[in-house]
Design an enzyme around this catalytic site. Structure first.
Site, PDB file in Angstrom:
ATOM      1  CE1 TYR A 110       3.239   9.094   5.448  1.00  0.00           C
ATOM      2  CE2 TYR A 110       1.902   7.514   6.447  1.00  0.00           C
ATOM      3  CZ  TYR A 110       2.579   7.908   5.521  1.00  0.00           C
ATOM      4  OH  TYR A 110       2.910   7.253   4.362  1.00  0.00           O
ATOM      5  NE  ARG A 156       8.769   5.905   2.342  1.00  0.00           N
ATOM      6  CZ  ARG A 156       9.688   5.358   2.527  1.00  0.00           C
ATOM      7  NH1 ARG A 156      10.310   5.222   3.466  1.00  0.00           N
ATOM      8  NH2 ARG A 156      10.312   4.670   1.369  1.00  0.00           N
ATOM      9  CD1 TRP A 195       5.283   3.122  -3.215  1.00  0.00           C
ATOM     10  CD2 TRP A 195       3.613   1.572  -2.053  1.00  0.00           C
ATOM     11  NE1 TRP A 195       5.953   2.431  -1.966  1.00  0.00           N
ATOM     12  CE2 TRP A 195       4.781   1.557  -1.523  1.00  0.00           C
ATOM     13  CE3 TRP A 195       2.504   0.919  -1.455  1.00  0.00           C
ATOM     14  CZ2 TRP A 195       5.067   0.627  -0.251  1.00  0.00           C
ATOM     15  CZ3 TRP A 195       2.566   0.154  -0.507  1.00  0.00           C
ATOM     16  CH2 TRP A 195       3.997  -0.048   0.214  1.00  0.00           C
TER      17      TRP A 195
END
Length: 194
Positions: free
Chosen positions: A8, A14, A104
């Site tokens: 990630y 997330r 976002w």
């Protein structure tokens, strides 16, 4: 024992729910953090071109909530009955619907306006669901409590104080962060690039 690698970006977002679940369960995992500059070269090798993914014994699995359910089941964090599982999943899906709608990449003004307009309904629902209980579902923590904490932290980093009028939800965040394995993760986690 399987080997786990979380891939990630170098931020919470997330991926943080997965880090919480690995940490809670004391499962060793490689936390591979991708810098945004390196993402274009990596993206074609990732299923559906989206992060996070988890590699388990060399096989890549995508979708953070699907991975989260897998890890939560292994940890006993899905509730104590099938009906609890429905409630946990409903809470997670409700929070995720909101998370997915958050602007976002928009301006700070747009983020603040979105939260002022849209968050009171969600926050009131969550606080009503929590009531005077220590956890959302049952008498022990579930991954819905963890998910609320990680998502709320993400929102807070963009719109500080967004949940200030919801003391029960803020207290829930503190209870999650006080779980020893979660507290240990938070203390040692790398600084994010966000």
């Amino acid at each position: 024992m399987p080997s786990y690698k979380l891939i990630y970006f170098n931020l919470e977002g997330r991926g943080e729910i997965l880090r919480y679940l690995f940490s809670y369960s004391n499962i060793d995992f490689e936390d591979r953090r991708v810098e945004f500059a390196d993402w274009p070269a990596l993206k074609p090798t990732i299923p559906y071109g989206q992060l996070p993914v988890v590699e388990i014994d060399g096989v890549i699995y995508n979708q953070s909530l699907a991975i989260g359910r897998y890890l939560a089941k292994k940890a006993g964090l899905t509730g104590k009955s099938e009906l609890d599982e429905i409630r946990v999943d409903a809470l997670i899906d409700t929070i995720d619907d909101f998370f997915s709608k958050f602007p976002w990449m928009d301006t700070e003004k747009a983020k603040k306006e979105f939260m002022e307009k849209s968050s009171p309904q969600l926050l009131a629902y969550l606080e009503k669901t929590l009531g005077n209980n220590p956890w959302f579902v049952g008498d022990s923590a579930t991954w819905a409590d963890f998910f609320w904490d990680t998502c709320a932290d993400s929102f807070e980093s963009y719109v500080p104080g967004f949940a200030k009028d919801y003391p029960k939800l803020l207290a829930l965040k503190e209870r999650v962060k006080a779980i020893p394995t979660i507290a240990a993760w938070i203390k040692k986690r790398p600084k994010k690039s966000q």
